[in-house]
Design an enzyme around this catalytic site. Structure first.
Site, PDB file in Angstrom:
ATOM      1  CD  GLU A 111       8.149  29.547  -4.947  1.00 42.21           C
ATOM      2  OE1 GLU A 111       8.960  30.401  -5.389  1.00 42.21           O
ATOM      3  OE2 GLU A 111       7.889  29.424  -3.743  1.00 42.21           O
ATOM      4  CE  LYS A 132      10.113  28.594  -0.741  1.00 46.41           C
ATOM      5  NZ  LYS A 132       9.468  29.761  -1.382  1.00 46.41           N
ATOM      6  CB  CYS A 165      11.862  30.061  -4.412  1.00 45.66           C
ATOM      7  SG  CYS A 165      12.139  31.797  -4.873  1.00 45.66           S
ATOM      8  CB  VAL A 204      10.733  39.021  -4.991  1.00 50.57           C
ATOM      9  CG1 VAL A 204       9.487  38.360  -5.550  1.00 50.57           C
ATOM     10  CG2 VAL A 204      10.997  38.577  -3.565  1.00 50.57           C
TER      11      VAL A 204
HETATM   12  C1  ACM Z   1      10.604  32.806  -2.697  1.00 54.37           C
HETATM   13  O1  ACM Z   1      10.962  31.908  -1.944  1.00 54.37           O
HETATM   14  N1  ACM Z   1       9.540  32.676  -3.470  1.00 54.37           N
HETATM   15  C2  ACM Z   1      11.373  34.062  -2.780  1.00 54.37           C
END
Ligand code: ACM
Length: 268
Positions: free
Chosen positions: A39, A110, A143, A170
Protein backbone atom coordinates in the site's frame (compact mmCIF):
# COMPACT_ATOMS: atom_id res chain seq x y z
CA UNK A 1 1.72 -18.57 -13.79
CA UNK A 2 4.19 -17.36 -11.13
CA UNK A 3 2.98 -14.80 -8.61
CA UNK A 4 4.96 -12.83 -6.06
CA UNK A 5 5.29 -9.99 -3.60
CA UNK A 6 7.86 -7.35 -2.83
CA UNK A 7 8.12 -6.54 0.87
CA UNK A 8 9.99 -3.32 1.60
CA UNK A 9 9.99 -0.06 3.52
CA UNK A 10 8.97 2.90 1.35
CA UNK A 11 10.83 6.07 2.33
CA UNK A 12 8.33 8.66 3.60
CA UNK A 13 8.99 11.91 1.77
CA UNK A 14 11.53 10.48 -0.68
CA UNK A 15 9.77 8.75 -3.61
CA UNK A 16 13.01 8.49 -5.59
CA UNK A 17 14.58 6.43 -2.81
CA UNK A 18 11.52 4.14 -2.79
CA UNK A 19 11.79 3.69 -6.55
CA UNK A 20 15.48 2.73 -6.21
CA UNK A 21 14.59 0.09 -3.62
CA UNK A 22 11.86 -1.39 -5.84
CA UNK A 23 14.26 -1.47 -8.81
CA UNK A 24 16.70 -3.54 -6.76
CA UNK A 25 14.06 -5.90 -5.33
CA UNK A 26 12.13 -6.51 -8.55
CA UNK A 27 15.36 -7.91 -10.05
CA UNK A 28 15.12 -10.65 -7.41
CA UNK A 29 11.57 -11.67 -8.52
CA UNK A 30 12.97 -14.20 -10.97
CA UNK A 31 10.33 -15.93 -13.10
CA UNK A 32 7.43 -13.88 -11.70
CA UNK A 33 4.57 -13.10 -14.09
CA UNK A 34 2.79 -10.88 -11.58
CA UNK A 35 4.23 -8.95 -8.62
CA UNK A 36 2.37 -7.11 -5.85
CA UNK A 37 3.84 -4.13 -3.97
CA UNK A 38 2.63 -2.69 -0.63
CA UNK A 39 0.00 0.00 0.00
CA UNK A 40 1.13 3.61 -0.67
CA UNK A 41 4.43 2.44 -2.17
CA UNK A 42 5.02 5.84 -3.79
CA UNK A 43 4.71 7.94 -0.65
CA UNK A 44 4.94 6.12 2.66
CA UNK A 45 2.04 6.03 5.12
CA UNK A 46 2.29 8.04 8.34
CA UNK A 47 2.01 11.60 7.00
CA UNK A 48 2.71 14.55 9.32
CA UNK A 49 -0.20 16.46 7.78
CA UNK A 50 -2.67 16.45 4.92
CA UNK A 51 -0.33 18.90 3.18
CA UNK A 52 2.50 16.36 3.29
CA UNK A 53 0.19 13.66 1.94
CA UNK A 54 -0.84 16.04 -0.84
CA UNK A 55 2.77 16.84 -1.77
CA UNK A 56 3.58 13.12 -1.96
CA UNK A 57 0.51 12.21 -4.06
CA UNK A 58 0.40 11.84 -7.81
CA UNK A 59 -2.09 11.63 -10.63
CA UNK A 60 -2.73 8.32 -12.35
CA UNK A 61 -1.32 7.62 -14.91
CA UNK A 62 0.73 10.83 -15.19
CA UNK A 63 2.92 10.66 -12.07
CA UNK A 64 6.56 9.65 -11.81
CA UNK A 65 5.88 6.48 -9.80
CA UNK A 66 3.18 5.29 -12.22
CA UNK A 67 5.57 5.96 -15.05
CA UNK A 68 8.25 3.87 -13.34
CA UNK A 69 5.83 0.98 -12.67
CA UNK A 70 4.66 1.04 -16.30
CA UNK A 71 8.25 0.96 -17.56
CA UNK A 72 9.08 -2.01 -15.32
CA UNK A 73 5.94 -3.92 -16.44
CA UNK A 74 6.65 -3.23 -20.11
CA UNK A 75 10.35 -4.07 -20.07
CA UNK A 76 9.83 -7.25 -18.05
CA UNK A 77 6.59 -8.30 -19.80
CA UNK A 78 4.85 -8.75 -16.42
CA UNK A 79 1.87 -7.46 -14.45
CA UNK A 80 2.38 -5.29 -11.35
CA UNK A 81 -0.11 -4.26 -8.67
CA UNK A 82 1.13 -1.33 -6.59
CA UNK A 83 -0.32 0.93 -3.91
CA UNK A 84 -0.36 4.61 -4.89
CA UNK A 85 -1.25 7.78 -2.98
CA UNK A 86 -3.52 9.12 -5.74
CA UNK A 87 -4.40 12.75 -6.44
CA UNK A 88 -7.58 13.30 -8.43
CA UNK A 89 -8.47 16.98 -8.74
CA UNK A 90 -8.68 18.22 -5.14
CA UNK A 91 -9.15 14.73 -3.74
CA UNK A 92 -6.78 12.04 -2.45
CA UNK A 93 -7.46 8.30 -2.62
CA UNK A 94 -5.59 5.32 -1.20
CA UNK A 95 -5.39 3.46 -4.51
CA UNK A 96 -3.76 0.45 -6.14
CA UNK A 97 -2.99 0.32 -9.85
CA UNK A 98 -2.89 -2.80 -12.02
CA UNK A 99 -0.32 -2.44 -14.79
CA UNK A 100 0.53 -4.84 -17.60
CA UNK A 101 3.07 -4.86 -20.43
CA UNK A 102 0.79 -2.52 -22.39
CA UNK A 103 0.30 0.01 -19.59
CA UNK A 104 -2.20 0.66 -16.81
CA UNK A 105 -5.19 -1.70 -16.98
CA UNK A 106 -7.21 -0.36 -14.06
CA UNK A 107 -7.25 0.73 -10.47
CA UNK A 108 -9.00 0.13 -7.16
CA UNK A 109 -9.56 2.67 -4.40
CA UNK A 110 -9.50 1.43 -0.79
CA UNK A 111 -13.03 0.82 0.44
CA UNK A 112 -12.57 0.69 4.22
CA UNK A 113 -10.29 3.42 5.57
CA UNK A 114 -8.25 2.71 8.70
CA UNK A 115 -7.80 4.93 11.83
CA UNK A 116 -6.72 8.49 10.75
CA UNK A 117 -6.94 7.78 7.03
CA UNK A 118 -10.34 9.53 6.66
CA UNK A 119 -8.53 12.80 7.61
CA UNK A 120 -6.56 12.43 4.38
CA UNK A 121 -8.31 10.15 1.91
CA UNK A 122 -11.83 9.78 0.59
CA UNK A 123 -13.31 6.27 0.72
CA UNK A 124 -13.09 4.32 -2.52
CA UNK A 125 -15.74 5.06 -5.13
CA UNK A 126 -14.86 2.50 -7.81
CA UNK A 127 -16.57 -0.54 -6.32
CA UNK A 128 -14.92 -3.95 -6.36
CA UNK A 129 -13.66 -4.53 -9.92
CA UNK A 130 -12.32 -7.85 -11.23
CA UNK A 131 -9.81 -7.67 -14.07
CA UNK A 132 -9.26 -10.43 -16.63
CA UNK A 133 -5.54 -10.37 -17.53
CA UNK A 134 -5.71 -13.50 -19.70
CA UNK A 135 -3.75 -15.85 -17.47
CA UNK A 136 -6.16 -15.24 -14.57
CA UNK A 137 -8.89 -12.98 -13.23
CA UNK A 138 -7.89 -10.81 -10.30
CA UNK A 139 -9.40 -8.42 -7.79
CA UNK A 140 -7.66 -5.97 -5.46
CA UNK A 141 -8.22 -5.10 -1.79
CA UNK A 142 -6.07 -2.75 0.29
CA UNK A 143 -4.90 -3.45 3.83
CA UNK A 144 -7.75 -2.89 6.35
CA UNK A 145 -10.25 -4.15 3.76
CA UNK A 146 -9.01 -7.54 4.99
CA UNK A 147 -11.30 -7.64 8.02
CA UNK A 148 -14.52 -7.57 5.97
CA UNK A 149 -15.34 -11.07 4.67
CA UNK A 150 -18.02 -9.56 2.42
CA UNK A 151 -15.54 -7.99 0.01
CA UNK A 152 -13.51 -11.17 -0.43
CA UNK A 153 -16.74 -13.05 -1.16
CA UNK A 154 -17.96 -10.46 -3.66
CA UNK A 155 -14.66 -10.60 -5.59
CA UNK A 156 -14.73 -14.41 -5.59
CA UNK A 157 -18.37 -14.45 -6.75
CA UNK A 158 -17.37 -12.06 -9.55
CA UNK A 159 -14.87 -14.66 -10.72
CA UNK A 160 -11.57 -13.56 -9.17
CA UNK A 161 -9.06 -16.44 -9.03
CA UNK A 162 -6.62 -14.24 -7.15
CA UNK A 163 -6.91 -11.24 -4.85
CA UNK A 164 -3.92 -8.91 -4.66
CA UNK A 165 -3.71 -7.20 -1.29
CA UNK A 166 -1.21 -4.31 -1.00
CA UNK A 167 -0.89 -3.55 2.73
CA UNK A 168 0.69 -1.41 5.46
CA UNK A 169 -0.43 -3.60 8.38
CA UNK A 170 0.30 -2.41 11.92
CA UNK A 171 -1.58 -4.79 14.25
CA UNK A 172 0.76 -7.75 14.83
CA UNK A 173 -0.48 -11.13 13.64
CA UNK A 174 -4.17 -10.45 13.02
CA UNK A 175 -4.47 -10.16 9.26
CA UNK A 176 -1.86 -12.84 8.65
CA UNK A 177 -4.17 -15.28 10.49
CA UNK A 178 -7.18 -14.33 8.39
CA UNK A 179 -5.60 -14.44 4.93
CA UNK A 180 -5.42 -18.26 4.60
CA UNK A 181 -9.01 -18.47 5.86
CA UNK A 182 -10.32 -15.95 3.32
CA UNK A 183 -8.42 -17.95 0.68
CA UNK A 184 -9.90 -21.25 1.89
CA UNK A 185 -13.54 -20.16 2.23
CA UNK A 186 -13.51 -18.52 -1.20
CA UNK A 187 -11.19 -21.04 -2.88
CA UNK A 188 -8.91 -18.32 -4.24
CA UNK A 189 -5.25 -17.34 -4.16
CA UNK A 190 -4.30 -14.29 -2.08
CA UNK A 191 -1.10 -12.24 -2.18
CA UNK A 192 -0.69 -9.93 0.81
CA UNK A 193 2.27 -7.63 0.09
CA UNK A 194 2.96 -5.92 3.39
CA UNK A 195 5.58 -3.34 4.26
CA UNK A 196 8.13 -3.22 7.06
CA UNK A 197 9.85 -0.42 8.96
CA UNK A 198 8.77 2.32 11.36
CA UNK A 199 7.30 5.75 10.65
CA UNK A 200 6.76 7.84 13.80
CA UNK A 201 4.58 5.85 16.22
CA UNK A 202 3.74 3.12 13.68
CA UNK A 203 5.71 -0.08 13.09
CA UNK A 204 4.66 -2.18 10.12
CA UNK A 205 4.50 -5.91 10.56
CA UNK A 206 5.86 -7.53 7.37
CA UNK A 207 5.09 -11.27 7.12
CA UNK A 208 3.87 -10.83 3.55
CA UNK A 209 1.96 -13.96 2.65
CA UNK A 210 0.73 -15.96 -0.33
CA UNK A 211 -2.07 -18.44 0.44
CA UNK A 212 -3.66 -20.98 -1.87
CA UNK A 213 -7.35 -22.00 -2.34
CA UNK A 214 -6.98 -24.79 0.23
CA UNK A 215 -5.83 -22.32 2.89
CA UNK A 216 -2.20 -23.36 2.69
CA UNK A 217 0.42 -20.66 3.26
CA UNK A 218 2.74 -21.17 0.28
CA UNK A 219 5.28 -18.59 1.36
CA UNK A 220 5.66 -16.04 4.14
CA UNK A 221 8.28 -13.30 4.50
CA UNK A 222 10.04 -12.25 7.69
CA UNK A 223 8.62 -9.51 9.93
CA UNK A 224 11.49 -7.08 9.41
CA UNK A 225 13.51 -7.62 6.22
CA UNK A 226 13.18 -6.29 2.70
CA UNK A 227 12.61 -9.38 0.59
CA UNK A 228 10.61 -10.93 -2.23
CA UNK A 229 8.61 -14.15 -2.59
CA UNK A 230 7.54 -15.93 -5.77
CA UNK A 231 5.42 -19.12 -6.07
CA UNK A 232 3.58 -21.05 -8.76
CA UNK A 233 -0.18 -20.53 -9.02
CA UNK A 234 -2.32 -23.45 -10.19
CA UNK A 235 -5.34 -21.75 -11.67
CA UNK A 236 -7.43 -24.92 -11.83
CA UNK A 237 -7.32 -25.13 -8.02
CA UNK A 238 -8.95 -21.69 -7.81
CA UNK A 239 -11.62 -22.61 -10.34
CA UNK A 240 -12.63 -25.78 -8.50
CA UNK A 241 -15.20 -24.73 -5.92
CA UNK A 242 -16.18 -28.28 -4.91
CA UNK A 243 -15.63 -28.95 -1.19
CA UNK A 244 -16.90 -32.55 -1.43
CA UNK A 245 -18.39 -34.30 -4.49
CA UNK A 246 -21.77 -32.97 -3.27
CA UNK A 247 -20.84 -29.56 -1.88
CA UNK A 248 -20.05 -26.42 -3.85
CA UNK A 249 -18.63 -23.42 -1.96
CA UNK A 250 -20.86 -20.95 -3.79
CA UNK A 251 -23.87 -22.91 -5.04
CA UNK A 252 -24.64 -24.27 -1.57
CA UNK A 253 -25.01 -20.78 -0.09
CA UNK A 254 -28.44 -19.64 1.16
CA UNK A 255 -28.42 -15.93 0.24
CA UNK A 256 -32.07 -15.56 1.20
CA UNK A 257 -30.84 -15.78 4.82
CA UNK A 258 -28.14 -13.15 4.38
CA UNK A 259 -30.15 -9.99 3.64
CA UNK A 260 -28.96 -8.42 6.91
CA UNK A 261 -25.53 -8.10 5.28
CA UNK A 262 -26.74 -5.41 2.91
CA UNK A 263 -28.72 -3.35 5.44
CA UNK A 264 -26.98 -0.18 6.63
CA UNK A 265 -28.36 -0.33 10.18
CA UNK A 266 -29.11 -3.92 11.25
CA UNK A 267 -30.84 -2.66 14.45
CA UNK A 268 -33.59 -0.85 12.58
C1 ACM B 1 -4.14 -0.20 7.12
O1 ACM B 1 -5.24 -0.26 6.59
N1 ACM B 1 -3.13 0.44 6.54
C2 ACM B 1 -3.89 -0.86 8.41
Amino acid sequence: MNIGFIQFSPVLGDPDASIEKIKRLINQCEGADLVVLPELSNSGYNFESKEQAWELSEEIPKGKFCDFIQTEARERGIHIVAGVNERDGERLYNTAILTGPEGIIGKYRKTHLFWDEPDIFLPGDLGLPVFDIGECRLGILICFDWIFPEVWRVLALKGADLVCHPSNLVIPGLCQKAIPVHALTNRIYIITANRIGTEGNLTFTGLSTIADPKGKVLIQASSSEEEVGVVDMNISLARDKMITPRNHAFNDRRPELYSLLTENDPDE
